[in-house]
Design a protein around this motif. Structure first.
Motif, PDB file in Angstrom:
ATOM      1  N   LYS A 207       8.469 -14.084   1.430  1.00 54.96           N
ATOM      2  CA  LYS A 207       8.465 -15.545   1.458  1.00 54.96           C
ATOM      3  C   LYS A 207       7.361 -16.074   2.369  1.00 54.96           C
ATOM      4  O   LYS A 207       6.731 -17.094   2.074  1.00 54.96           O
ATOM      5  N   ILE A 208       7.114 -15.381   3.479  1.00 50.47           N
ATOM      6  CA  ILE A 208       6.016 -15.768   4.372  1.00 50.47           C
ATOM      7  C   ILE A 208       4.684 -15.689   3.633  1.00 50.47           C
ATOM      8  O   ILE A 208       3.844 -16.591   3.729  1.00 50.47           O
ATOM      9  N   ILE A 209       4.501 -14.610   2.883  1.00 52.62           N
ATOM     10  CA  ILE A 209       3.250 -14.429   2.146  1.00 52.62           C
ATOM     11  C   ILE A 209       3.121 -15.454   1.021  1.00 52.62           C
ATOM     12  O   ILE A 209       2.036 -15.990   0.770  1.00 52.62           O
ATOM     13  N   ASN A 210       4.214 -15.750   0.341  1.00 48.77           N
ATOM     14  CA  ASN A 210       4.174 -16.785  -0.699  1.00 48.77           C
ATOM     15  C   ASN A 210       3.794 -18.137  -0.099  1.00 48.77           C
ATOM     16  O   ASN A 210       3.084 -18.931  -0.725  1.00 48.77           O
ATOM     17  N   LYS A 211       4.274 -18.385   1.113  1.00 46.50           N
ATOM     18  CA  LYS A 211       3.940 -19.632   1.806  1.00 46.50           C
ATOM     19  C   LYS A 211       2.434 -19.719   2.055  1.00 46.50           C
ATOM     20  O   LYS A 211       1.847 -20.801   2.049  1.00 46.50           O
ATOM     21  N   HIS A 212       1.810 -18.561   2.269  1.00 41.29           N
ATOM     22  CA  HIS A 212       0.367 -18.508   2.502  1.00 41.29           C
ATOM     23  C   HIS A 212      -0.421 -18.323   1.202  1.00 41.29           C
ATOM     24  O   HIS A 212      -1.628 -18.076   1.240  1.00 41.29           O
ATOM     25  N   LYS A 213       0.278 -18.396   0.063  1.00 43.80           N
ATOM     26  CA  LYS A 213      -0.351 -18.205  -1.249  1.00 43.80           C
ATOM     27  C   LYS A 213      -1.047 -16.835  -1.324  1.00 43.80           C
ATOM     28  O   LYS A 213      -2.185 -16.713  -1.790  1.00 43.80           O
ATOM     29  N   GLY A 214      -0.328 -15.816  -0.867  1.00 45.02           N
ATOM     30  CA  GLY A 214      -0.861 -14.458  -0.886  1.00 45.02           C
ATOM     31  C   GLY A 214       0.034 -13.531  -1.682  1.00 45.02           C
ATOM     32  O   GLY A 214       0.821 -13.969  -2.526  1.00 45.02           O
ATOM     33  N   SER A 215      -0.064 -12.239  -1.408  1.00 43.42           N
ATOM     34  CA  SER A 215       0.753 -11.261  -2.126  1.00 43.42           C
ATOM     35  C   SER A 215       1.090 -10.098  -1.201  1.00 43.42           C
ATOM     36  O   SER A 215       0.390  -9.836  -0.218  1.00 43.42           O
ATOM     37  N   ILE A 216       2.179  -9.399  -1.520  1.00 44.69           N
ATOM     38  CA  ILE A 216       2.574  -8.205  -0.778  1.00 44.69           C
ATOM     39  C   ILE A 216       3.066  -7.163  -1.769  1.00 44.69           C
ATOM     40  O   ILE A 216       3.863  -7.470  -2.661  1.00 44.69           O
ATOM     41  N   THR A 217       2.564  -5.937  -1.635  1.00 39.98           N
ATOM     42  CA  THR A 217       2.960  -4.834  -2.506  1.00 39.98           C
ATOM     43  C   THR A 217       3.185  -3.592  -1.652  1.00 39.98           C
ATOM     44  O   THR A 217       2.852  -3.564  -0.461  1.00 39.98           O
ATOM     45  N   ILE A 218       3.738  -2.554  -2.278  1.00 36.35           N
ATOM     46  CA  ILE A 218       4.011  -1.315  -1.557  1.00 36.35           C
ATOM     47  C   ILE A 218       3.545  -0.112  -2.363  1.00 36.35           C
ATOM     48  O   ILE A 218       3.679  -0.083  -3.594  1.00 36.35           O
ATOM     49  N   ASP A 219       2.970   0.863  -1.669  1.00 35.28           N
ATOM     50  CA  ASP A 219       2.714   2.198  -2.210  1.00 35.28           C
ATOM     51  C   ASP A 219       3.591   3.160  -1.423  1.00 35.28           C
ATOM     52  O   ASP A 219       3.521   3.193  -0.186  1.00 35.28           O
ATOM     53  N   SER A 220       4.417   3.933  -2.124  1.00 38.88           N
ATOM     54  CA  SER A 220       5.340   4.801  -1.398  1.00 38.88           C
ATOM     55  C   SER A 220       5.886   5.896  -2.300  1.00 38.88           C
ATOM     56  O   SER A 220       6.062   5.697  -3.510  1.00 38.88           O
ATOM     57  N   GLU A 221       6.151   7.045  -1.682  1.00 38.83           N
ATOM     58  CA  GLU A 221       6.828   8.150  -2.347  1.00 38.83           C
ATOM     59  C   GLU A 221       7.812   8.759  -1.362  1.00 38.83           C
ATOM     60  O   GLU A 221       7.539   8.805  -0.154  1.00 38.83           O
ATOM     61  N   PRO A 222       8.965   9.232  -1.849  1.00 39.67           N
ATOM     62  CA  PRO A 222       9.934   9.863  -0.949  1.00 39.67           C
ATOM     63  C   PRO A 222       9.304  11.022  -0.174  1.00 39.67           C
ATOM     64  O   PRO A 222       8.622  11.872  -0.748  1.00 39.67           O
ATOM     65  N   GLY A 223       9.500  11.011   1.138  1.00 37.97           N
ATOM     66  CA  GLY A 223       8.981  12.073   1.986  1.00 37.97           C
ATOM     67  C   GLY A 223       7.523  11.926   2.367  1.00 37.97           C
ATOM     68  O   GLY A 223       6.992  12.733   3.141  1.00 37.97           O
ATOM     69  N   LYS A 224       6.847  10.899   1.842  1.00 39.47           N
ATOM     70  CA  LYS A 224       5.414  10.728   2.116  1.00 39.47           C
ATOM     71  C   LYS A 224       5.095   9.395   2.786  1.00 39.47           C
ATOM     72  O   LYS A 224       3.932   8.996   2.863  1.00 39.47           O
ATOM     73  N   GLY A 225       6.122   8.706   3.255  1.00 37.85           N
ATOM     74  CA  GLY A 225       5.883   7.449   3.950  1.00 37.85           C
ATOM     75  C   GLY A 225       5.603   6.288   3.012  1.00 37.85           C
ATOM     76  O   GLY A 225       5.671   6.419   1.783  1.00 37.85           O
ATOM     77  N   SER A 226       5.280   5.148   3.609  1.00 40.67           N
ATOM     78  CA  SER A 226       5.034   3.923   2.840  1.00 40.67           C
ATOM     79  C   SER A 226       3.826   3.183   3.403  1.00 40.67           C
ATOM     80  O   SER A 226       3.545   3.248   4.600  1.00 40.67           O
ATOM     81  N   THR A 227       3.140   2.476   2.519  1.00 46.57           N
ATOM     82  CA  THR A 227       2.069   1.574   2.933  1.00 46.57           C
ATOM     83  C   THR A 227       2.291   0.224   2.275  1.00 46.57           C
ATOM     84  O   THR A 227       2.364   0.127   1.043  1.00 46.57           O
ATOM     85  N   PHE A 228       2.434  -0.805   3.100  1.00 44.28           N
ATOM     86  CA  PHE A 228       2.555  -2.170   2.594  1.00 44.28           C
ATOM     87  C   PHE A 228       1.171  -2.815   2.624  1.00 44.28           C
ATOM     88  O   PHE A 228       0.477  -2.772   3.640  1.00 44.28           O
ATOM     89  N   HIS A 229       0.796  -3.394   1.490  1.00 40.59           N
ATOM     90  CA  HIS A 229      -0.493  -4.073   1.363  1.00 40.59           C
ATOM     91  C   HIS A 229      -0.259  -5.577   1.292  1.00 40.59           C
ATOM     92  O   HIS A 229       0.468  -6.055   0.414  1.00 40.59           O
ATOM     93  N   VAL A 230      -0.869  -6.303   2.209  1.00 38.91           N
ATOM     94  CA  VAL A 230      -0.704  -7.755   2.278  1.00 38.91           C
ATOM     95  C   VAL A 230      -2.058  -8.426   2.086  1.00 38.91           C
ATOM     96  O   VAL A 230      -3.067  -7.981   2.647  1.00 38.91           O
ATOM     97  N   SER A 231      -2.089  -9.468   1.285  1.00 39.53           N
ATOM     98  CA  SER A 231      -3.304 -10.275   1.158  1.00 39.53           C
ATOM     99  C   SER A 231      -2.958 -11.738   1.403  1.00 39.53           C
ATOM    100  O   SER A 231      -1.910 -12.216   0.967  1.00 39.53           O
ATOM    101  N   ILE A 232      -3.818 -12.408   2.143  1.00 42.88           N
ATOM    102  CA  ILE A 232      -3.669 -13.842   2.400  1.00 42.88           C
ATOM    103  C   ILE A 232      -4.939 -14.518   1.911  1.00 42.88           C
ATOM    104  O   ILE A 232      -6.035 -14.252   2.420  1.00 42.88           O
ATOM    105  N   TYR A 233      -4.794 -15.367   0.906  1.00 36.64           N
ATOM    106  CA  TYR A 233      -5.963 -15.977   0.291  1.00 36.64           C
ATOM    107  C   TYR A 233      -6.582 -17.027   1.209  1.00 36.64           C
ATOM    108  O   TYR A 233      -5.878 -17.792   1.860  1.00 36.64           O
ATOM    109  N   LYS A 234      -7.892 -17.031   1.238  1.00 35.30           N
ATOM    110  CA  LYS A 234      -8.616 -17.971   2.087  1.00 35.30           C
ATOM    111  C   LYS A 234      -8.623 -19.353   1.452  1.00 35.30           C
ATOM    112  O   LYS A 234      -8.803 -19.491   0.241  1.00 35.30           O
ATOM    113  N   GLU A 235      -8.433 -20.352   2.287  1.00 39.05           N
ATOM    114  CA  GLU A 235      -8.469 -21.729   1.798  1.00 39.05           C
ATOM    115  C   GLU A 235      -9.898 -22.125   1.473  1.00 39.05           C
ATOM    116  O   GLU A 235     -10.842 -21.740   2.160  1.00 39.05           O
ATOM    117  N   ARG A 236     -10.040 -22.901   0.431  1.00 38.19           N
ATOM    118  CA  ARG A 236     -11.371 -23.388   0.038  1.00 38.19           C
ATOM    119  C   ARG A 236     -11.522 -24.851   0.405  1.00 38.19           C
ATOM    120  O   ARG A 236     -10.572 -25.604   0.347  1.00 38.19           O
TER     121      ARG A 236
END
Length: 236
Positions: A207-236
């Motif tokens: 919800k925080i990322i949606n408020k910033h008009k961005g996105s959040i995704t995850i790359d993860s596999e059991p036993g191999k940890g997780s990486t969360f990818h966040v993007s915040i779009y720049k205002e024009r």
């Protein structure tokens, strides 16, 4: 199309307002229930058998869990409210604040959180919400980690269109079929007794990322940890 978007935004605002009212107004009766159950245990514990004391402990634990859920729900609803202030935020300052707030919970966090930025950047974001985002992601990385030496790496970068944040850990990992589910409210993949929590932390992040008009995704596999990818779009 514009009318449909406006209608959806209005519905979301109504839902946020309802959530806020419910979670806020339920706090007082819940405090009363918890207080009287604890008072009952304190005054009459010596007159109760083991089963009765166990039932009281269950009631207190349930009340505490419900309070935590309502506190998080209140936080979730507040993110949708109108107050939103974008300022230039220093990533390193944000990480230091997160470490400070996590230290009581995870004393080793100072040495386990590694921060790097590919550029000297400032992120144009709501300072409080950005810290809450990073806090929740790092807290998640510590919580779902059975390694004796947890490792959390936080990377900041940017391109012409957006600021990029990644939070990587060596924790339990998540099966791909649950990658979308984890961002739902009160969604938990593990037993509460093993991994306490309300199950709303990642929903708050989204919800925080949606408020910033961005996105959040995850790359993860059991036993191999997780990486969360966040993007915040720049205002024009």
């Amino acid at each position: 199309m514009a009318g449909e978007t406006e209608e959806n935004n209005s519905k979301q605002q109504d839902l946020d307002e309802l959530t806020y009212i419910i979670s806020h107004d339920l706090q007082e009766p819940l405090r009363m229930i918890t207080s009287y159950v604890q008072l009952l245990n304190k005054r009459y514990s010596d007159k109760l058998d083991d089963n009765a004391r166990e039932y009281i402990n269950y009631a207190v634990d349930g009340s505490n869990r419900l309070k935590k859920m309502m506190d998080d729900l209140l936080t979730y609803s507040r993110i949708g409210r109108p107050v939103f202030n974008r300022v230039d935020v220093d990533p390193e300052e944000t990480i230091n604040s997160v470490k400070k707030h996590l230290k009581a919970k995870y004393p080793e966090c100072e040495n386990r959180i590694k921060f790097s930025a590919l550029k000297q950047i400032k992120i144009r974001a709501d300072k409080e919400l950005l810290m809450k985002l990073i806090y929740n992601l790092v807290d998640n990385s510590f919580k779902f980690n059975k390694n004796k030496e947890p490792e959390i790496k936080i990377l900041f970068d940017e391109n012409d269109k957006e600021w990029l944040i990644s939070v990587c850990d060596n924790g339990l990992g998540i099966e791909k079929e649950y990658h979308g589910k984890i961002f739902g409210i009160f969604q938990k993949l593990h037993n509460h007794s093993e991994y306490p929590g309300s199950g709303i932390g990642l929903a708050i992040c989204e919800k925080i990322i949606n408020k910033h008009k961005g996105s959040i995704t995850i790359d993860s596999e059991p036993g191999k940890g997780s990486t969360f990818h966040v993007s915040i779009y720049k205002e024009r």
